[in-house]
Design an enzyme around this catalytic site. Sequence first.
Site, PDB file in Angstrom:
ATOM      1  N   ASP A   9       0.859  -1.188   0.000  1.00 20.31           N
ATOM      2  CA  ASP A   9       0.000   0.000   0.000  1.00 20.31           C
ATOM      3  C   ASP A   9       0.893   1.234   0.000  1.00 20.31           C
ATOM      4  O   ASP A   9       1.670   1.455   0.932  1.00 20.31           O
ATOM      5  CB  ASP A   9      -0.889  -0.030   1.261  1.00 20.31           C
ATOM      6  CG  ASP A   9      -1.876   1.122   1.287  1.00 20.31           C
ATOM      7  OD1 ASP A   9      -1.999   1.827   0.258  1.00 20.31           O
ATOM      8  OD2 ASP A   9      -2.514   1.323   2.337  1.00 20.31           O
ATOM      9  N   ASP A 103      -3.169   2.258  -5.896  1.00 18.10           N
ATOM     10  CA  ASP A 103      -1.931   2.235  -5.109  1.00 18.10           C
ATOM     11  C   ASP A 103      -1.838   1.049  -4.150  1.00 18.10           C
ATOM     12  O   ASP A 103      -1.083   1.096  -3.184  1.00 18.10           O
ATOM     13  CB  ASP A 103      -1.767   3.548  -4.339  1.00 18.10           C
ATOM     14  CG  ASP A 103      -2.662   3.618  -3.127  1.00 18.10           C
ATOM     15  OD1 ASP A 103      -3.815   3.196  -3.232  1.00 18.10           O
ATOM     16  OD2 ASP A 103      -2.199   4.083  -2.073  1.00 18.10           O
ATOM     17  N   GLU A 104      -2.583  -0.001  -4.438  1.00 19.19           N
ATOM     18  CA  GLU A 104      -2.562  -1.169  -3.555  1.00 19.19           C
ATOM     19  C   GLU A 104      -2.600  -2.449  -4.374  1.00 19.19           C
ATOM     20  O   GLU A 104      -3.331  -2.513  -5.358  1.00 19.19           O
ATOM     21  CB  GLU A 104      -3.847  -1.196  -2.718  1.00 19.19           C
ATOM     22  CG  GLU A 104      -3.788  -0.529  -1.386  1.00 19.19           C
ATOM     23  CD  GLU A 104      -5.147  -0.631  -0.718  1.00 19.19           C
ATOM     24  OE1 GLU A 104      -5.460  -1.684  -0.159  1.00 19.19           O
ATOM     25  OE2 GLU A 104      -5.908   0.351  -0.804  1.00 19.19           O
TER      26      GLU A 104
HETATM   27 MG   LIG Z   1      -2.361   4.001   0.062  1.00 18.33          MG
END
Ligand SMILES: [Mg+2]
Length: 348
Positions: A9, A103-104
């Site tokens: 993350d 973003d993960e």
């Molecule tokens: Mg994040």
Amino acid sequence: MDRAIIHIDMDAFYASVEQRDNPNLKGKPVIIGGISDRGVVCAASYEARRFGIHSAMPGKTAKKLCPNGIYLPVNMKKYKDTSREIHKIFRRYSNIIEPISIDEAFLDVSGKNPIKIAKDIKTDIKKEQDLTASIGISYNKFLAKLASDMDKPDGLTIIKKEEAIEILKPLSVRKLWGVGPMMESELNRLGLYYIEDIQNYDLDVLVSLFGKRGKEIYDFSFGIDYRPVEYNVSNQSIGEEETFSGDIEDIDYLIEYLKNYSLNLSSKLVIKGYLGRTITVKLKYNDFTVETRSITLNIPTDDEIEIFETAKYLLSKKFTIEKPVRLIGLTVSNLIYPDDPLQLSMEI
Ligand SMILES: [Mg+2]
């Protein structure tokens, strides 16, 4: 043998990208989105979070909390490009990758050395993109995601099988996968506040109240989660459809719908990091007959305008609409994960 799952993350992703690209912003409260009073905050740097600012907060509230913050517009293209580069890094370490947002991602690294891989990924991201990520390692997805959140920013946390139940006990029920504010208040009403309370509760009662979800949260409370890392996206699709309250005969009205669908589907593709090749328009008429028309593009896309133009072409050229329409749907399928050499070589 136990699986090894990594959850990555990125830390305050949008805000960190802006701070990276403009060193004047480093160490300052940077807020992405929420520029107009009616707008909503998309992301906030850690400095801005200290003022109590978080994503989904109305811009108006944010400006009251932090009037001197630096408010920037959302530069989706930049975040998307950075996200692609980061996903290329993941590919070096596993082919089994499931992006869950821009973003993960989850990586299945079973049979490999997960701690070394996590450290290497963090080093690569720092060196090549000048950004930090927090990583969680465990034997399933739920615990890996929980772990990545435990030591942000720039964290690396491992939850081992033998310690999972103890680690889970004192955490809020909200930490269970899929428990949002609504579910949380329902659980609280039953006197269930901590994961330990769920562990000690009666499974049958949970199932009678919440069905499948009840069994799921009971399992999660003991760190049980067999869901695989879903890396094969080619048989997935994303779509939108809506049934009208009355019959529609105006084609411009239908085109407006396609336009909105295209925007939503494009955003979903971008967030997941996928590209799609097949565009399908579906019509249901007022006599309940259904027709679909599709086109498969030569080059996969996540572009709103390309999806819309293709859908509009299908609607106006490939259907002979002789009956009033009750439903219109738009689907993007034949999805691929870009930069996947295997998939691309098969497709092109
Ligand atoms: Mg994040």
